[in-house]
Design a protein around this motif. Structure first.
Motif, PDB file in Angstrom:
ATOM      1  N   VAL A 199      27.487  12.001 -46.390  1.00 33.06           N
ATOM      2  CA  VAL A 199      26.669  11.437 -47.461  1.00 33.06           C
ATOM      3  C   VAL A 199      27.188  10.035 -47.751  1.00 33.06           C
ATOM      4  O   VAL A 199      27.902   9.779 -48.707  1.00 33.06           O
ATOM      5  CB  VAL A 199      26.716  12.323 -48.713  1.00 33.06           C
ATOM      6  CG1 VAL A 199      25.819  11.759 -49.796  1.00 33.06           C
ATOM      7  CG2 VAL A 199      26.275  13.734 -48.374  1.00 33.06           C
ATOM      8  N   GLN A 206      26.070   5.849 -47.756  1.00 30.93           N
ATOM      9  CA  GLN A 206      24.908   4.968 -47.742  1.00 30.93           C
ATOM     10  C   GLN A 206      25.044   3.932 -46.632  1.00 30.93           C
ATOM     11  O   GLN A 206      26.127   3.449 -46.344  1.00 30.93           O
ATOM     12  CB  GLN A 206      24.749   4.277 -49.093  1.00 30.93           C
ATOM     13  CG  GLN A 206      24.066   5.183 -50.101  1.00 30.93           C
ATOM     14  CD  GLN A 206      24.562   4.978 -51.495  1.00 30.93           C
ATOM     15  OE1 GLN A 206      25.465   4.195 -51.717  1.00 30.93           O
ATOM     16  NE2 GLN A 206      23.987   5.697 -52.427  1.00 30.93           N
ATOM     17  N   VAL A 207      23.929   3.619 -46.013  1.00 29.05           N
ATOM     18  CA  VAL A 207      23.982   2.578 -44.993  1.00 29.05           C
ATOM     19  C   VAL A 207      24.195   1.235 -45.664  1.00 29.05           C
ATOM     20  O   VAL A 207      24.001   1.074 -46.864  1.00 29.05           O
ATOM     21  CB  VAL A 207      22.695   2.548 -44.129  1.00 29.05           C
ATOM     22  CG1 VAL A 207      22.546   3.853 -43.369  1.00 29.05           C
ATOM     23  CG2 VAL A 207      21.488   2.266 -44.964  1.00 29.05           C
ATOM     24  N   LEU A 208      24.574   0.268 -44.860  1.00 30.67           N
ATOM     25  CA  LEU A 208      24.976  -1.036 -45.398  1.00 30.67           C
ATOM     26  C   LEU A 208      23.941  -1.626 -46.320  1.00 30.67           C
ATOM     27  O   LEU A 208      24.240  -2.065 -47.426  1.00 30.67           O
ATOM     28  CB  LEU A 208      25.260  -1.995 -44.237  1.00 30.67           C
ATOM     29  CG  LEU A 208      25.653  -3.403 -44.648  1.00 30.67           C
ATOM     30  CD1 LEU A 208      26.946  -3.370 -45.446  1.00 30.67           C
ATOM     31  CD2 LEU A 208      25.815  -4.294 -43.431  1.00 30.67           C
ATOM     32  N   LEU A 209      22.691  -1.644 -45.875  1.00 27.26           N
ATOM     33  CA  LEU A 209      21.698  -2.314 -46.697  1.00 27.26           C
ATOM     34  C   LEU A 209      21.490  -1.579 -47.998  1.00 27.26           C
ATOM     35  O   LEU A 209      21.298  -2.185 -49.031  1.00 27.26           O
ATOM     36  CB  LEU A 209      20.385  -2.502 -45.940  1.00 27.26           C
ATOM     37  CG  LEU A 209      19.506  -1.284 -45.757  1.00 27.26           C
ATOM     38  CD1 LEU A 209      18.071  -1.758 -45.554  1.00 27.26           C
ATOM     39  CD2 LEU A 209      19.945  -0.473 -44.574  1.00 27.26           C
ATOM     40  N   LEU A 233      22.092  -1.463 -53.743  1.00 31.21           N
ATOM     41  CA  LEU A 233      22.429  -0.604 -54.870  1.00 31.21           C
ATOM     42  C   LEU A 233      23.511  -1.250 -55.714  1.00 31.21           C
ATOM     43  O   LEU A 233      23.449  -1.250 -56.939  1.00 31.21           O
ATOM     44  CB  LEU A 233      22.896   0.765 -54.370  1.00 31.21           C
ATOM     45  CG  LEU A 233      21.782   1.622 -53.789  1.00 31.21           C
ATOM     46  CD1 LEU A 233      22.348   2.871 -53.161  1.00 31.21           C
ATOM     47  CD2 LEU A 233      20.770   1.976 -54.863  1.00 31.21           C
ATOM     48  N   LEU A 290      17.152  -5.041 -39.581  1.00 34.71           N
ATOM     49  CA  LEU A 290      17.887  -3.903 -40.141  1.00 34.71           C
ATOM     50  C   LEU A 290      17.073  -2.609 -40.132  1.00 34.71           C
ATOM     51  O   LEU A 290      17.617  -1.533 -39.928  1.00 34.71           O
ATOM     52  CB  LEU A 290      18.323  -4.226 -41.577  1.00 34.71           C
ATOM     53  CG  LEU A 290      19.146  -5.516 -41.744  1.00 34.71           C
ATOM     54  CD1 LEU A 290      19.576  -5.679 -43.200  1.00 34.71           C
ATOM     55  CD2 LEU A 290      20.351  -5.547 -40.825  1.00 34.71           C
ATOM     56  N   LEU A 349      17.201  -0.005 -52.053  1.00 33.94           N
ATOM     57  CA  LEU A 349      17.052   0.469 -50.673  1.00 33.94           C
ATOM     58  C   LEU A 349      18.162   1.476 -50.393  1.00 33.94           C
ATOM     59  O   LEU A 349      19.234   1.114 -49.935  1.00 33.94           O
ATOM     60  CB  LEU A 349      17.132  -0.695 -49.686  1.00 33.94           C
ATOM     61  CG  LEU A 349      16.128  -1.842 -49.861  1.00 33.94           C
ATOM     62  CD1 LEU A 349      16.314  -2.904 -48.765  1.00 33.94           C
ATOM     63  CD2 LEU A 349      14.690  -1.344 -49.838  1.00 33.94           C
ATOM     64  N   ALA A 350      17.907   2.715 -50.728  1.00 37.22           N
ATOM     65  CA  ALA A 350      18.939   3.751 -50.610  1.00 37.22           C
ATOM     66  C   ALA A 350      18.635   4.653 -49.428  1.00 37.22           C
ATOM     67  O   ALA A 350      17.508   5.127 -49.269  1.00 37.22           O
ATOM     68  CB  ALA A 350      19.001   4.573 -51.892  1.00 37.22           C
ATOM     69  N   ALA A 351      19.652   4.889 -48.591  1.00 35.49           N
ATOM     70  CA  ALA A 351      19.456   5.753 -47.422  1.00 35.49           C
ATOM     71  C   ALA A 351      20.766   6.384 -47.011  1.00 35.49           C
ATOM     72  O   ALA A 351      21.829   5.816 -47.234  1.00 35.49           O
ATOM     73  CB  ALA A 351      18.882   4.942 -46.263  1.00 35.49           C
ATOM     74  N   LYS A 352      20.648   7.543 -46.414  1.00 35.17           N
ATOM     75  CA  LYS A 352      21.830   8.189 -45.853  1.00 35.17           C
ATOM     76  C   LYS A 352      22.134   7.589 -44.505  1.00 35.17           C
ATOM     77  O   LYS A 352      21.243   7.211 -43.762  1.00 35.17           O
ATOM     78  CB  LYS A 352      21.575   9.686 -45.674  1.00 35.17           C
ATOM     79  CG  LYS A 352      21.794  10.477 -46.922  1.00 35.17           C
ATOM     80  CD  LYS A 352      21.907  11.953 -46.595  1.00 35.17           C
ATOM     81  CE  LYS A 352      22.188  12.737 -47.846  1.00 35.17           C
ATOM     82  NZ  LYS A 352      21.123  12.610 -48.857  1.00 35.17           N
ATOM     83  N   SER A 353      23.407   7.593 -44.173  1.00 29.53           N
ATOM     84  CA  SER A 353      23.818   7.226 -42.831  1.00 29.53           C
ATOM     85  C   SER A 353      24.267   8.489 -42.119  1.00 29.53           C
ATOM     86  O   SER A 353      24.292   9.569 -42.701  1.00 29.53           O
ATOM     87  CB  SER A 353      24.941   6.203 -42.884  1.00 29.53           C
ATOM     88  OG  SER A 353      25.252   5.768 -41.579  1.00 29.53           O
ATOM     89  N   GLN A 354      24.604   8.326 -40.841  1.00 29.91           N
ATOM     90  CA  GLN A 354      25.008   9.480 -40.049  1.00 29.91           C
ATOM     91  C   GLN A 354      26.338  10.033 -40.535  1.00 29.91           C
ATOM     92  O   GLN A 354      27.203   9.270 -40.908  1.00 29.91           O
ATOM     93  CB  GLN A 354      25.148   9.027 -38.585  1.00 29.91           C
ATOM     94  CG  GLN A 354      24.709  10.065 -37.613  1.00 29.91           C
ATOM     95  CD  GLN A 354      24.475   9.431 -36.254  1.00 29.91           C
ATOM     96  OE1 GLN A 354      24.438   8.218 -36.143  1.00 29.91           O
ATOM     97  NE2 GLN A 354      24.298  10.256 -35.246  1.00 29.91           N
TER      98      GLN A 354
END
Lengths: 127, 127
Positions: free
Chosen positions: A3, A5-8, A13, A63, A122-127
């Motif tokens: 869990v 967050q990716v860089l962007l 955030l 991105l 721009l919220a996202a999960k990363s691997q």
């Protein structure tokens, strides 16, 4: 999946807490709205997928390229695009894979509208 | 930044090569289109940012929540949403932070339209 967050996501955030002046940062975010010739929809999907994979792989300033079609109107395609900044977007327009994509899909695209946006979060999960 | 695709990007990209039957996989992707009361736009931005951060952090099935406002029409907000599958979306609708967000923004949102989509290609860089 971690869990994380990716860089962007993390960048936006972190900045959004500081208010709109910071949130309206350099990142260049737009949504492309396209209508595709129904007879060429599968060919268009293949072309836009190949283009997105290449751009993400070879261009440091590209991105996010998320291409989807509307369930109720599959020939209506939207692409959510995030570039590091306006210069990264300008460089993208000159990239050989972008020019190849534009030439390939020219006869497939019935209309194209670009909606410029200001990112809020721009919220996202990363691997 | 490493040029590595995030999980959802890699998953879709890998599958898109195999054709539409596989590309129309379980991931649930929708675009929310909202019109916000101009007098409450900054409050809405704060609420949607807080909600997105929380959902990405605590819900394993919420993969992407990208909220942007249109430059030419800042009260028009779009949220690009990716969930692991339909069950993750249903769970999200029952999450306490989502219910809090809905209650908070109820008076701010003048209209809401949900556009269901079929992903074509979800390509993004990771950190």
């Amino acid at each position: 999946m971690k869990v994380k967050q990716v860089l962007l996501g993390a960048a936006i955030l972190a900045s959004s807490v500081s208010g709109p002046a910071v949130a309206q940062q350099a990142q260049y975010v737009q949504i492309a709205e396209l209508e595709i010739d129904p007879a060429q929809l599968e060919s268009y999907k293949a072309a836009v997928s190949e283009h997105a994979e290449t751009a993400i792989r070879v261009e440091p300033g590209v991105l996010v390229l998320f291409a989807v079609s509307e369930k109720e109107n599959p020939t209506h395609v939207r692409v959510f695009e995030v570039y590091r900044d306006i210069d990264a977007y300008k460089a993208h327009l000159e990239a050989p894979h972008f020019k190849k994509y534009k030439a390939t899909v020219e006869s497939m695209v019935k209309s194209l509208k670009l909606v410029l946006t200001t990112p809020i979060s721009l919220a996202a999960k990363s691997q």
